[in-house]
Design a protein around this motif. Sequence first.
Motif, PDB file in Angstrom:
ATOM      1  N   SER A 338      28.758 -53.704 -62.055  1.00 20.22           N
ATOM      2  CA  SER A 338      28.816 -54.608 -60.907  1.00 20.22           C
ATOM      3  C   SER A 338      28.887 -56.071 -61.351  1.00 20.22           C
ATOM      4  N   GLU A 339      28.182 -56.419 -62.420  1.00 17.80           N
ATOM      5  CA  GLU A 339      28.247 -57.791 -62.930  1.00 17.80           C
ATOM      6  C   GLU A 339      29.655 -58.118 -63.418  1.00 17.80           C
ATOM      7  N   LYS A 340      30.272 -57.170 -64.146  1.00 21.76           N
ATOM      8  CA  LYS A 340      31.634 -57.391 -64.637  1.00 21.76           C
ATOM      9  C   LYS A 340      32.629 -57.453 -63.482  1.00 21.76           C
ATOM     10  N   ASP A 341      32.481 -56.534 -62.515  1.00 22.07           N
ATOM     11  CA  ASP A 341      33.403 -56.509 -61.381  1.00 22.07           C
ATOM     12  C   ASP A 341      33.260 -57.760 -60.534  1.00 22.07           C
ATOM     13  N   LEU A 342      32.022 -58.226 -60.346  1.00 23.51           N
ATOM     14  CA  LEU A 342      31.802 -59.449 -59.577  1.00 23.51           C
ATOM     15  C   LEU A 342      32.452 -60.639 -60.272  1.00 23.51           C
ATOM     16  N   ALA A 343      32.296 -60.729 -61.598  1.00 24.29           N
ATOM     17  CA  ALA A 343      32.899 -61.838 -62.348  1.00 24.29           C
ATOM     18  C   ALA A 343      34.418 -61.818 -62.206  1.00 24.29           C
ATOM     19  N   TYR A 344      35.020 -60.617 -62.249  1.00 21.89           N
ATOM     20  CA  TYR A 344      36.481 -60.535 -62.117  1.00 21.89           C
ATOM     21  C   TYR A 344      36.915 -60.953 -60.712  1.00 21.89           C
ATOM     22  N   LEU A 345      36.213 -60.462 -59.693  1.00 18.73           N
ATOM     23  CA  LEU A 345      36.579 -60.803 -58.314  1.00 18.73           C
ATOM     24  C   LEU A 345      36.480 -62.306 -58.076  1.00 18.73           C
ATOM     25  N   GLN A 346      35.498 -62.939 -58.690  1.00 19.82           N
ATOM     26  CA  GLN A 346      35.331 -64.379 -58.509  1.00 19.82           C
ATOM     27  C   GLN A 346      36.476 -65.164 -59.134  1.00 19.82           C
ATOM     28  N   THR A 347      37.141 -64.586 -60.163  1.00 17.40           N
ATOM     29  CA  THR A 347      38.299 -65.282 -60.746  1.00 17.40           C
ATOM     30  C   THR A 347      39.474 -65.295 -59.778  1.00 17.40           C
ATOM     31  N   LEU A 348      39.447 -64.395 -58.785  1.00 21.58           N
ATOM     32  CA  LEU A 348      40.541 -64.348 -57.809  1.00 21.58           C
ATOM     33  C   LEU A 348      40.335 -65.331 -56.660  1.00 21.58           C
ATOM     34  N   GLU A 349      39.132 -65.913 -56.569  1.00 15.44           N
ATOM     35  CA  GLU A 349      38.864 -66.858 -55.484  1.00 15.44           C
ATOM     36  C   GLU A 349      39.804 -68.063 -55.610  1.00 15.44           C
ATOM     37  N   GLY A 350      40.426 -68.433 -54.514  1.00 15.18           N
ATOM     38  CA  GLY A 350      41.360 -69.546 -54.514  1.00 15.18           C
ATOM     39  C   GLY A 350      42.769 -69.141 -54.877  1.00 15.18           C
ATOM     40  N   SER A 351      42.966 -67.916 -55.380  1.00 17.82           N
ATOM     41  CA  SER A 351      44.313 -67.454 -55.729  1.00 17.82           C
ATOM     42  C   SER A 351      45.010 -66.918 -54.486  1.00 17.82           C
TER      43      SER A 351
END
Length: 590
Positions: A338-351
């Motif tokens: 969940s920590e890894k998935d959350l970090a990846y999803l946050q990289t998509l913010e603003g995209s």
Amino acid sequence: MFYVKILRFVVTLTLVLTCSKAFAQLDPHPDSTVNDAIQQLRSIYQAYEAMQPGDQATAQSLMNRLSPIGATLGKVADKNHPTWIGAATLYNNLNTGIPEKFKNSAAAPDPRIAQIATRLATFQTKLDAMSAGDVTTGQRHLDDLGKLAAEINAVTTKSHSSYSAVVQQYNTINNALAAKANQQPGSTPQALPPGANPNAEPLLSYQLSTYKRLARQAQGTVDAINSADEAEVLQPGFKDRFLSSVRNYQSQLQKINRPDHPDVARLIVQVESIETLLNQRGELAGQSKQALGNYEAKLAEIDNRSREERPPPALQSPLDSERVEDFIARIQKVKSDSEKDLAYLQTLEGSSFAPENLNSRIYWQRDRLRTVSENLGQTMRDVTAMLGHERTTMDFFKDPKNDSQLARGDGFAERSKRIGEVELNIKGAEQLYTFTGDADGAARAAAMKREIGALKGDLEARFEGALASVKMPEPASSDREVLRIAQDLLTSGDYEDIHEIQAMVINSPKVAREKKEGDLSSNASYITITSYHYKWEQFQVTTAEKVGDKYYLFYNTFKNYSSGGNRTPLNQWMLTGRLEGSRILKENID
């Protein structure tokens, strides 16, 4: 910190070390401490070369070794000697090079940096297309640019060189946009396109009106292309739609037929640059999408994992090792994923490629992490409460005053089973305390584990003592007829769970008993009263019986009714009660 102020220019560390081979050709310094310092500096340099970027421990160690060398060089009297100058130069470059190598971590930069740099590049295109003094357009671009500031501040790898580059890129574009928006039109001479004549004849009225309309439309097209998000840019037909407008503008510009006029010539160039802008935006959008990788498959993978890997519920006793290890493994996996998935999803913010439900996905992962934390916390609270209960059980078993049932029936076996359960829970608690980093809790559980080991031995010794004291009861009668009746009934096969009889004594002699009972029943017409008068004889014998490879006492009650109820068997002896007593050693059976 000691710095040698001798050179007016900067010598790179690589150059200094390339030249350091020549130190051996220099005359030794009169002060031997300088010669020793050079040897130490060479050793530090070799360690510096092997140091990995971002290695804080090695960097600190090297700086600790370097510090006293600076103090030594500072005390030397002859600072004009070539050997001292070489040593001081090498010292200064190591003093700055080691911290720089530590700061320049080899860790991968935050993937958002590349995305931000790509989006900043589009603002350079907007800057080039914007007219000088166009405050409205400039302010709009500055507002859009300002939205990137929060994203830049959110970057996690600020020590990486790529972060500094993107900050510089942002500041440069921001300043240029502000300057161009405030620039007075015509204040900066602009080069005319080839073929344009600054002294050309003015446009005719129809040409001027067409020019103004086309200029507005072309600028609108540029603004529409720049305002489209990257996902829209990659949609089929996006480029063709705007190229159709470009061809239309070019056709109407040919009808004006005044390429010599400066304004028309600039408009021709602007219209031609629209195709370049489309290609540039398409290329940058493609790069942004490529940088995200196969994000659609990644999102599907995250969704599937989140559905299949549920946070484990709070763990309940019994805390056997297998269940505890499985719980810990599931907690670790769900938390890590969940920590890894959350970090990846946050990289998509603003995209612009982010799915519409990105916020829901982010909330889902945060909720999973919250559930993991809550369930682990509840487990540890339950474990602490359980240990308190197990402590009470251990204290009860420790006290010999509570041994009255120890040798009775399965008293020892049941107590041993309970102690086994307590020991199992204590070991599981120690595992969980260790996992959560609760050193005090783990120490308490370990102490209880040692204590219960001693209790098991003590309880077994007390049981053996209690068992040795169990004897056959003293006979209350030696009536042979009573013993015959009991023997015949117990061996008749009419009763279940009768074992091999080893001995028998009368512990309660034959006595006469009687009692009266009545029943009351009624209906709409009358009341019925039924009276029963019970009269019987009874006695009790104690038998020692072999059950498996052990021996137990049983208390058997026999009755013979001479009167009773409608269903009471009369005038025959019956086994009416049987109670299992204590274990007894074979040698104690008389």
